[in-house]
Design a protein around this motif. Structure first.
Motif, short mmCIF file in Angstrom:
data_model
loop_
_atom_site.label_atom_id
_atom_site.label_comp_id
_atom_site.label_asym_id
_atom_site.label_seq_id
_atom_site.Cartn_x
_atom_site.Cartn_y
_atom_site.Cartn_z
N MET A 68 -27.35 -0.14 -139.19
CA MET A 68 -27.04 -1.54 -138.17
C MET A 68 -27.98 -0.79 -137.20
O MET A 68 -27.74 0.05 -136.79
N ASP A 69 -28.89 -1.21 -136.49
CA ASP A 69 -29.52 -1.23 -135.31
C ASP A 69 -28.52 -1.64 -134.03
O ASP A 69 -27.67 -2.40 -134.34
N SER A 70 -28.64 -0.10 -132.56
CA SER A 70 -27.65 -0.18 -132.45
C SER A 70 -28.59 -1.65 -131.18
O SER A 70 -29.79 -1.32 -130.34
N PRO A 71 -28.05 -1.47 -129.94
CA PRO A 71 -28.52 -2.22 -128.35
C PRO A 71 -29.18 -1.69 -128.26
O PRO A 71 -30.05 -2.02 -127.79
N LYS A 72 -28.78 -0.74 -128.20
CA LYS A 72 -29.89 0.73 -127.31
C LYS A 72 -31.45 1.31 -128.24
O LYS A 72 -31.98 0.77 -127.61
N ALA A 73 -30.82 1.05 -129.71
CA ALA A 73 -32.12 1.13 -130.29
C ALA A 73 -32.91 -0.14 -130.27
O ALA A 73 -34.22 -0.53 -130.40
N ARG A 74 -32.64 -1.36 -130.39
CA ARG A 74 -33.11 -2.82 -130.12
C ARG A 74 -34.15 -2.38 -128.53
O ARG A 74 -34.91 -3.38 -129.30
N LEU A 75 -33.45 -1.80 -127.54
CA LEU A 75 -34.47 -1.96 -126.83
C LEU A 75 -35.57 -1.24 -126.87
O LEU A 75 -36.14 -1.41 -126.29
N LEU A 76 -34.89 -0.45 -126.97
CA LEU A 76 -35.93 1.17 -127.06
C LEU A 76 -37.37 0.11 -128.02
O LEU A 76 -38.76 0.10 -127.46
N SER A 77 -37.34 -0.66 -128.87
CA SER A 77 -37.85 -1.11 -130.39
C SER A 77 -38.43 -2.02 -129.10
O SER A 77 -39.17 -2.60 -129.69
N ALA A 78 -38.15 -2.37 -127.84
CA ALA A 78 -38.25 -3.32 -128.02
C ALA A 78 -39.53 -3.39 -126.61
O ALA A 78 -40.29 -4.23 -125.92
N GLY A 79 -39.30 -2.39 -125.99
CA GLY A 79 -40.03 -1.44 -125.88
C GLY A 79 -39.89 -1.20 -123.51
O GLY A 79 -40.08 -1.60 -122.45
N VAL A 80 -37.90 -1.61 -123.60
CA VAL A 80 -37.42 -1.34 -122.70
C VAL A 80 -36.93 0.02 -122.51
O VAL A 80 -36.67 0.68 -123.14
N GLU A 81 -37.08 0.37 -121.29
CA GLU A 81 -37.18 1.86 -120.88
C GLU A 81 -35.87 2.01 -120.07
O GLU A 81 -35.28 1.16 -119.26
N PRO A 82 -34.91 2.89 -120.23
CA PRO A 82 -33.79 3.54 -119.91
C PRO A 82 -33.57 3.46 -118.73
O PRO A 82 -35.15 4.62 -118.35
N HIS A 83 -33.59 3.81 -118.24
CA HIS A 83 -32.90 4.53 -116.29
C HIS A 83 -32.73 4.66 -115.49
O HIS A 83 -31.18 4.43 -115.49
N LEU A 84 -32.22 5.96 -115.36
CA LEU A 84 -31.69 6.83 -114.60
C LEU A 84 -31.07 6.03 -113.43
O LEU A 84 -31.33 5.96 -112.20
N LEU A 85 -29.71 5.54 -112.64
CA LEU A 85 -29.30 5.51 -111.60
C LEU A 85 -27.74 6.06 -111.31
O LEU A 85 -26.95 5.88 -112.65
N SER A 86 -27.54 6.54 -110.41
CA SER A 86 -26.62 6.90 -110.12
C SER A 86 -25.32 5.85 -109.81
O SER A 86 -25.74 4.52 -109.92
N LEU A 87 -24.33 6.50 -110.21
CA LEU A 87 -22.13 5.42 -110.05
C LEU A 87 -23.11 4.72 -108.87
O LEU A 87 -22.91 3.25 -108.83
N GLN A 88 -23.14 5.32 -107.83
CA GLN A 88 -22.74 4.29 -106.17
C GLN A 88 -24.17 3.66 -106.23
O GLN A 88 -24.27 2.06 -106.05
N GLU A 89 -25.56 3.84 -106.77
CA GLU A 89 -26.98 2.75 -106.62
C GLU A 89 -26.51 1.92 -108.67
O GLU A 89 -26.30 -0.11 -107.56
N LYS A 90 -25.46 1.84 -108.59
CA LYS A 90 -25.52 0.75 -109.94
C LYS A 90 -23.86 -0.15 -108.89
O LYS A 90 -23.87 -1.23 -108.77
#
Length: 170
Positions: free
Chosen positions: A1-23
């Motif tokens: 079963m694909d994870s949400p992360k795998a589905r996002l990556l396969s759709a072309g969505v990329e992880p983006h690094l943000l600090s806790l305070q930025e979030k």
């Protein structure tokens, strides 16, 4: 079963690094964060992952497995739905501060619509596994998030029923 992360990556969505305070600063401006205090915002931020997507990216497709919700902070998406005649119709355009996919975390049913990026996005994602973990680890905060999601969904249902009433009144 694909994870949400795998589905996002396969759709072309990329992880983006943000600090806790930025979030946290982003969450303060969101519909989900409006009723939360600073400590709750920090806790919630720790459960969220940041992502970026370019115009034209399909975040999800109508009928797909539903296991994540998104809060949009930059950019815009089209919510589109296929009608009985297989015609694609835009039912909404959603931008900064708004959420999409809440129904996915509430009812676990297949996606009711597709989401297509109109303008480059920055979003925070809450996936089903993390949502369930929140329920166990921080049930009071989880309850507040569920209540906010219910309010968002209720408002959308009221708007939709108002539009529907215009079509059926005659």
């Amino acid at each position: 079963m694909d994870s949400p992360k795998a589905r996002l990556l396969s759709a072309g969505v990329e992880p983006h690094l943000l600090s806790l305070q930025e979030k946290v600063k982003l969450l303060e401006k969101s519909k989900l964060g409006t009723k939360l205090n600073w400590q709750e915002l920090q806790t919630l931020a720790g459960y969220l992952s940041a992502w970026k997507a370019n115009s034209g990216t399909h975040l999800c497709h109508q009928g797909d497995k539903s296991d994540f919700a998104c809060m949009i902070f930059q950019g815009r998406v089209s919510i589109v739905k296929e009608d009985l005649h297989k015609t694609i119709k835009e039912i909404a355009s959603v931008g900064p501060g708004q959420t999409i996919g809440e129904m996915a975390l509430i009812d676990r049913e297949p996606r009711s619509a597709s989401v297509i990026v109109q303008h480059p996005l920055l979003l925070l994602v809450l996936d089903e596994e993390t949502f369930n973990l929140m329920e166990e680890e921080v049930p009071r905060l989880w309850g507040k998030i569920v209540l906010q999601m219910a309010k968002i969904l209720s408002k959308r249902l009221r708007q939709t029923s108002g539009v529907l009433a215009e079509y059926i009144s005659g």
